[in-house]
Scaffold this active site. Structure first.
Site, PDB file in Angstrom:
ATOM      1  N   LYS A  41       0.793  -1.236   0.000  1.00 38.30           N
ATOM      2  CA  LYS A  41       0.000   0.000   0.000  1.00 38.30           C
ATOM      3  C   LYS A  41       0.822   1.281   0.000  1.00 38.30           C
ATOM      4  CE  LYS A  41      -3.304  -1.165  -0.718  1.00 38.30           C
ATOM      5  NZ  LYS A  41      -3.561  -1.918  -1.999  1.00 38.30           N
ATOM      6  N   HIS A 100       6.947  -7.475  -2.223  1.00 35.88           N
ATOM      7  CA  HIS A 100       6.770  -6.739  -0.958  1.00 35.88           C
ATOM      8  C   HIS A 100       7.729  -7.276   0.104  1.00 35.88           C
ATOM      9  CE1 HIS A 100       3.327  -4.565  -2.325  1.00 35.88           C
ATOM     10  NE2 HIS A 100       2.464  -5.541  -2.263  1.00 35.88           N
ATOM     11  N   SER A 130      -4.642   2.731   4.334  1.00 36.96           N
ATOM     12  CA  SER A 130      -4.888   2.095   3.039  1.00 36.96           C
ATOM     13  C   SER A 130      -4.939   0.571   3.200  1.00 36.96           C
ATOM     14  CB  SER A 130      -3.764   2.500   2.071  1.00 36.96           C
ATOM     15  OG  SER A 130      -3.936   1.876   0.833  1.00 36.96           O
TER      16      SER A 130
HETATM   17  S1  PPS Z   1      -0.430  -3.010  -3.261  1.00 33.25           S
HETATM   18  O1  PPS Z   1      -1.682  -3.789  -3.255  1.00 33.25           O
HETATM   19  O2  PPS Z   1       0.330  -3.230  -2.029  1.00 33.25           O
HETATM   20  O3  PPS Z   1       0.386  -3.253  -4.447  1.00 33.25           O
HETATM   21  O4  PPS Z   1      -0.922  -1.492  -3.249  1.00 33.25           O
HETATM   22  P1  PPS Z   1      -0.069  -0.242  -3.726  1.00 33.25           P
HETATM   23  O5  PPS Z   1      -0.183  -0.125  -5.189  1.00 33.25           O
HETATM   24  O6  PPS Z   1       1.272  -0.271  -3.108  1.00 33.25           O
HETATM   25  O7  PPS Z   1      -0.847   0.959  -3.036  1.00 33.25           O
HETATM   26  C1  PPS Z   1      -2.172   1.285  -3.311  1.00 33.25           C
HETATM   27  C2  PPS Z   1      -2.393   2.714  -2.863  1.00 33.25           C
HETATM   28  O8  PPS Z   1      -1.795   3.603  -3.813  1.00 33.25           O
HETATM   29  C3  PPS Z   1      -2.801   4.449  -4.347  1.00 33.25           C
HETATM   30  N1  PPS Z   1      -2.489   4.785  -5.736  1.00 33.25           N
HETATM   31  C4  PPS Z   1      -2.205   6.037  -6.141  1.00 33.25           C
HETATM   32  N2  PPS Z   1      -2.127   7.185  -5.444  1.00 33.25           N
HETATM   33  C5  PPS Z   1      -1.842   8.296  -6.150  1.00 33.25           C
HETATM   34  N3  PPS Z   1      -1.638   8.322  -7.492  1.00 33.25           N
HETATM   35  C6  PPS Z   1      -1.716   7.182  -8.223  1.00 33.25           C
HETATM   36  N4  PPS Z   1      -1.505   7.207  -9.537  1.00 33.25           N
HETATM   37  C7  PPS Z   1      -1.989   5.975  -7.537  1.00 33.25           C
HETATM   38  N5  PPS Z   1      -2.142   4.676  -7.927  1.00 33.25           N
HETATM   39  C8  PPS Z   1      -2.437   3.975  -6.812  1.00 33.25           C
HETATM   40  C9  PPS Z   1      -4.074   3.626  -4.178  1.00 33.25           C
HETATM   41  O9  PPS Z   1      -5.220   4.417  -4.325  1.00 33.25           O
HETATM   42  C10 PPS Z   1      -3.850   3.087  -2.771  1.00 33.25           C
HETATM   43  O10 PPS Z   1      -3.935   4.093  -1.764  1.00 33.25           O
HETATM   44  P2  PPS Z   1      -5.266   4.499  -0.993  1.00 33.25           P
HETATM   45  O11 PPS Z   1      -4.833   5.451   0.092  1.00 33.25           O
HETATM   46  O12 PPS Z   1      -5.855   3.253  -0.418  1.00 33.25           O
HETATM   47  O13 PPS Z   1      -6.155   5.161  -1.978  1.00 33.25           O
END
Ligand code: PPS
Length: 287
Positions: A41, A100, A130
């Protein structure tokens, strides 16, 4: 799927992943592979999209060739979904791979081949917020409710992939010895162009200003949310149940304020200071 965690090498890990631990540990990285590693996340998918766009000179159509989880496979899940080990072995070099795993559990072949690593870290409060929402959907992690218990488990490292504190500190220290680019989610939000340029430079790609701007535009939250090849909406349902909410949730800095009570924040802050005092790593924590 079993909604259970077990302990592997001192780290909490989903039972469904742990049962395949030997294959993960023995993953054969090749020279030139790039590892994108994060605590869950922290902006993994965002960076996956950015890296694929960089590698393909900002070409939107090429980057829509397949869902992001197929373009950049997740090494812990190769036994549970496609692409599996066979497809990953057949991918041409240089492969970009997602994990991860904490630094001490990264398969040794990555270090042996001196592979480049891109690490993305996100402030702890937004990460746990998240993660709490995500763990409601993730079918191989226990139900995260109630929130107050989840927050305690996070502080103790009793959630999938273990301690956030050890994870972010571990890569921070390792970057002195290996080719690791350490990027912060909050910086990506604030100065996307600058961060994308850093990543491109690290990957040895010299891209013109307009391509970098195009990549920044194609990787915004709204753009990715509306791109079925970038928003994980087709992720296998047996693993991720998105019937109630979607993977692309809010993408904000400071959303933790919607979850933490004043008292939870104080307890968290005390514990945070204790767990981070042995490191020079600092976050611009949104207060
Ligand atoms: S995972 O499942 O661990 O691979 O998730 P991960 O991709 O690391 O994290 C998901 C969170 O990143 C947000 N996200 C973004 N934020 C801003 N800009 C962009 N382009 C973007 N893409 C993914 C996603 O919404 C999750 O955060 P939260 O706070 O839950 O919205």
């Amino acid at each position: 799927m079993q909604r259970r965690l077990t302990v592997v090498e001192g780290m909490a890990l989903a039972q469904d992943i742990a049962q395949n631990w030997q294959q993960i540990w023995n993953f054969q990285a090749r020279k030139g592979d790039v590892l994108l590693d994060t605590y869950p996340k922290s902006g993994t998918t965002w960076m996956q999209e950015i890296v694929d766009l960089i590698m393909n000179d900002g070409d939107e159509q090429i980057c829509r060739r397949a869902p992001v989880y197929e373009r950049i496979p997740f090494i812990e899940l190769l036994h549970l979904m496609k692409p599996g080990m066979e497809e990953v072995n057949a991918m041409p070099s240089p492969r970009i791979l997602k994990s991860h795993l904490p630094v001490h559990l990264v398969p040794p072949s990555f270090w042996r081949h001196d592979c480049k690593v891109i690490y993305v870290a996100r402030n702890a409060r937004d990460t746990v917020t998240s993660y709490y929402h995500f763990d409601q959907m993730l079918q191989f992690h226990p139900d995260p409710n109630p929130w107050e218990n989840y927050l305690e488990r996070f502080m103790k490292g009793e959630v999938g992939w273990g301690s956030w504190y050890d994870h972010v500190k571990g890569f921070w220290e390792m970057k002195e010895k290996h080719q690791i680019l350490y990027i912060f989610f909050e910086d990506l939000k604030k100065t996307p162009l600058q961060q994308i340029q850093k990543v491109a430079h690290f990957l040895g790609k010299n891209l013109p200003e307009e391509t970098l701007s195009q990549i920044a535009r194609l990787s915004t939250f709204d753009h990715m949310k509306n791109n079925p090849m970038a928003n994980n909406s087709d992720f296998p349902k047996e693993i991720l149940n998105q019937s109630k909410s979607g993977f692309m949730r809010k993408g904000k800095v400071g959303d933790w304020k919607t979850m933490f009570t004043v008292q939870q924040n104080e307890i968290f802050e005390d514990d945070y200071r204790r767990q981070m005092e042995d490191s020079s790593l600092t976050f611009h924590n949104p207060k």
